[in-house]
Design a protein around this motif. Structure first.
Motif, PDB file in Angstrom:
ATOM      1  N   LEU A   3       0.835  -1.189   0.000  1.00  0.00           N
ATOM      2  CA  LEU A   3       0.000   0.000   0.000  1.00  0.00           C
ATOM      3  C   LEU A   3       0.881   1.255   0.000  1.00  0.00           C
ATOM      4  N   GLN A   4       1.902   1.216   0.767  1.00  0.00           N
ATOM      5  CA  GLN A   4       2.810   2.352   0.833  1.00  0.00           C
ATOM      6  C   GLN A   4       3.540   2.524  -0.496  1.00  0.00           C
ATOM      7  N   GLU A   5       3.884   1.430  -1.114  1.00  0.00           N
ATOM      8  CA  GLU A   5       4.570   1.510  -2.411  1.00  0.00           C
ATOM      9  C   GLU A   5       3.640   2.120  -3.463  1.00  0.00           C
ATOM     10  N   LYS A   6       2.369   1.723  -3.414  1.00  0.00           N
ATOM     11  CA  LYS A   6       1.397   2.251  -4.388  1.00  0.00           C
ATOM     12  C   LYS A   6       1.197   3.754  -4.168  1.00  0.00           C
ATOM     13  N   GLU A   7       1.127   4.147  -2.919  1.00  0.00           N
ATOM     14  CA  GLU A   7       0.941   5.553  -2.610  1.00  0.00           C
ATOM     15  C   GLU A   7       2.142   6.362  -3.073  1.00  0.00           C
ATOM     16  N   SER A   8       3.303   5.850  -2.849  1.00  0.00           N
ATOM     17  CA  SER A   8       4.507   6.579  -3.247  1.00  0.00           C
ATOM     18  C   SER A   8       4.625   6.630  -4.763  1.00  0.00           C
ATOM     19  N   THR A   9       4.146   5.603  -5.477  1.00  0.00           N
ATOM     20  CA  THR A   9       4.176   5.593  -6.944  1.00  0.00           C
ATOM     21  C   THR A   9       3.205   6.655  -7.480  1.00  0.00           C
ATOM     22  N   ILE A  10       2.033   6.703  -6.892  1.00  0.00           N
ATOM     23  CA  ILE A  10       1.025   7.687  -7.321  1.00  0.00           C
ATOM     24  C   ILE A  10       1.549   9.091  -7.061  1.00  0.00           C
ATOM     25  N   LYS A  11       2.184   9.318  -5.891  1.00  0.00           N
ATOM     26  CA  LYS A  11       2.719  10.630  -5.561  1.00  0.00           C
ATOM     27  C   LYS A  11       3.828  11.013  -6.528  1.00  0.00           C
ATOM     28  N   SER A  12       4.664  10.073  -6.851  1.00  0.00           N
ATOM     29  CA  SER A  12       5.773  10.388  -7.749  1.00  0.00           C
ATOM     30  C   SER A  12       5.255  10.707  -9.153  1.00  0.00           C
ATOM     31  N   LYS A  13       4.218  10.025  -9.610  1.00  0.00           N
ATOM     32  CA  LYS A  13       3.627  10.331 -10.931  1.00  0.00           C
ATOM     33  C   LYS A  13       2.948  11.712 -10.901  1.00  0.00           C
ATOM     34  N   LEU A  14       2.293  12.007  -9.834  1.00  0.00           N
ATOM     35  CA  LEU A  14       1.624  13.292  -9.690  1.00  0.00           C
ATOM     36  C   LEU A  14       2.657  14.431  -9.655  1.00  0.00           C
ATOM     37  N   GLN A  15       3.739  14.200  -8.942  1.00  0.00           N
ATOM     38  CA  GLN A  15       4.797  15.204  -8.859  1.00  0.00           C
ATOM     39  C   GLN A  15       5.439  15.394 -10.242  1.00  0.00           C
ATOM     40  N   TRP A  16       5.661  14.258 -10.910  1.00  0.00           N
ATOM     41  CA  TRP A  16       6.264  14.342 -12.239  1.00  0.00           C
ATOM     42  C   TRP A  16       5.359  15.158 -13.160  1.00  0.00           C
ATOM     43  N   PHE A  17       4.037  14.920 -13.177  1.00  0.00           N
ATOM     44  CA  PHE A  17       3.080  15.656 -14.027  1.00  0.00           C
ATOM     45  C   PHE A  17       3.076  17.133 -13.654  1.00  0.00           C
ATOM     46  N   LEU A  18       3.107  17.421 -12.362  1.00  0.00           N
ATOM     47  CA  LEU A  18       3.076  18.788 -11.886  1.00  0.00           C
ATOM     48  C   LEU A  18       4.335  19.539 -12.315  1.00  0.00           C
ATOM     49  N   PHE A  19       5.508  18.953 -12.115  1.00  0.00           N
ATOM     50  CA  PHE A  19       6.757  19.644 -12.405  1.00  0.00           C
ATOM     51  C   PHE A  19       7.132  19.617 -13.885  1.00  0.00           C
ATOM     52  N   VAL A  20       6.757  18.594 -14.591  1.00  0.00           N
ATOM     53  CA  VAL A  20       7.201  18.470 -15.981  1.00  0.00           C
ATOM     54  C   VAL A  20       6.157  19.065 -16.962  1.00  0.00           C
ATOM     55  N   VAL A  21       4.875  18.951 -16.633  1.00  0.00           N
ATOM     56  CA  VAL A  21       3.862  19.364 -17.620  1.00  0.00           C
ATOM     57  C   VAL A  21       3.143  20.655 -17.186  1.00  0.00           C
ATOM     58  N   LEU A  22       2.510  20.652 -16.045  1.00  0.00           N
ATOM     59  CA  LEU A  22       1.611  21.736 -15.659  1.00  0.00           C
ATOM     60  C   LEU A  22       2.359  23.046 -15.394  1.00  0.00           C
ATOM     61  N   ILE A  23       3.375  23.039 -14.597  1.00  0.00           N
ATOM     62  CA  ILE A  23       4.098  24.277 -14.258  1.00  0.00           C
ATOM     63  C   ILE A  23       4.755  24.874 -15.501  1.00  0.00           C
ATOM     64  N   PRO A  24       5.440  24.104 -16.349  1.00  0.00           N
ATOM     65  CA  PRO A  24       6.006  24.720 -17.561  1.00  0.00           C
ATOM     66  C   PRO A  24       4.911  25.278 -18.498  1.00  0.00           C
ATOM     67  N   PHE A  25       3.788  24.580 -18.571  1.00  0.00           N
ATOM     68  CA  PHE A  25       2.682  25.059 -19.432  1.00  0.00           C
ATOM     69  C   PHE A  25       2.153  26.409 -18.930  1.00  0.00           C
ATOM     70  N   LEU A  26       1.908  26.521 -17.643  1.00  0.00           N
ATOM     71  CA  LEU A  26       1.432  27.776 -17.066  1.00  0.00           C
ATOM     72  C   LEU A  26       2.467  28.887 -17.230  1.00  0.00           C
ATOM     73  N   PHE A  27       3.735  28.553 -17.072  1.00  0.00           N
ATOM     74  CA  PHE A  27       4.801  29.531 -17.239  1.00  0.00           C
ATOM     75  C   PHE A  27       4.849  30.023 -18.693  1.00  0.00           C
ATOM     76  N   ALA A  28       4.695  29.109 -19.642  1.00  0.00           N
ATOM     77  CA  ALA A  28       4.728  29.478 -21.060  1.00  0.00           C
ATOM     78  C   ALA A  28       3.548  30.395 -21.402  1.00  0.00           C
ATOM     79  N   ILE A  29       2.384  30.102 -20.852  1.00  0.00           N
ATOM     80  CA  ILE A  29       1.205  30.954 -21.105  1.00  0.00           C
ATOM     81  C   ILE A  29       1.424  32.342 -20.527  1.00  0.00           C
TER      82      ILE A  29
END
Length: 198
Positions: A3-29
């Motif tokens: 359960l802890q591994e699944k939670e950490s995997t979900i968090k890491s994917k969410l962090q990756w999406f936030l830092f790699v996709v969403l923040i650069p997109f908002l900055f570019a706009i």
């Protein structure tokens, strides 16, 4: 543990999406908005203008009404003008008919006035003739003897006798009444008095 591994995997994917996709997109706009604003482009007006042509977005953007085709507007204006023109033509026709009716009434009244004037002139001539006849009769009776005048007047109808008696002078009238039978003289005197009162 899993359960802890699944939670950490979900968090890491969410962090990756936030830092790699969403923040650069908002900055570019943000950078694009700043650059376009400095370049003198009104981004929001441009967005409204382009949003008009997108079917779903045009209904969401407030204050943006779909463009009315100029040709359709001209057609509507032309239809309105034709309807107005027809109404005005109808009113003109009605007014012309009313003018013709009034003119016919005026002509009828003029004819009637002319007819009444002719009748009035005829009556005036008739009255003049009657007046002339009365004057002629008065002269005849003035020159006639009182005895003969009294005898003739008693044989006439009362109205005719009164018309003649009214035209005579006072002296001749009193002389003629003196030569009549007392009953006839009284009757004519009474009739003359009644007519004078009227």
């Amino acid at each position: 543990m899993e359960l802890q591994e699944k939670e950490s995997t979900i968090k890491s994917k969410l962090q990756w999406f936030l830092f790699v996709v969403l923040i650069p997109f908002l900055f570019a706009i943000t950078v694009a908005l700043v650059v376009l604003t400095i370049a003198g482009v009104n981004v929001f007006d441009a967005a409204k203008q382009y949003g008009q042509h997108i079917p779903f977005v045009s209904s969401i953007i407030p204050g943006v009404e779909p463009e009315i085709d100029a040709e359709d507007k001209l057609r509507e204006d032309l239809i309105d003008l034709e309807a107005t023109n027809q109404d005005q033509q109808s009113q003109i026709t009605d007014l012309k008919n009313e003018v013709e009716q009034k003119q016919a009434e005026i002509d009828t009244l003029k004819t009637e006035i002319e007819k009444l004037n002719e009748e009035l002139l005829a009556k005036e001539e008739e009255n003049q003739d009657t007046t002339q006849t009365k004057q002629d009769l008065a002269k005849i009776y003035e020159s006639m003897s009182t005895k003969n005048a009294a005898a003739i007047l008693t044989e006439l109808q009362d109205e005719d006798a009164l018309n003649i008696l009214r035209t005579l002078s006072s002296a001749k009238l009193s002389a003629i009444l003196a030569k009549m039978e007392p009953a006839d003289a009284a009757r004519y005197t009474e009739l003359l008095a009644i007519n004078e009162a009227e």
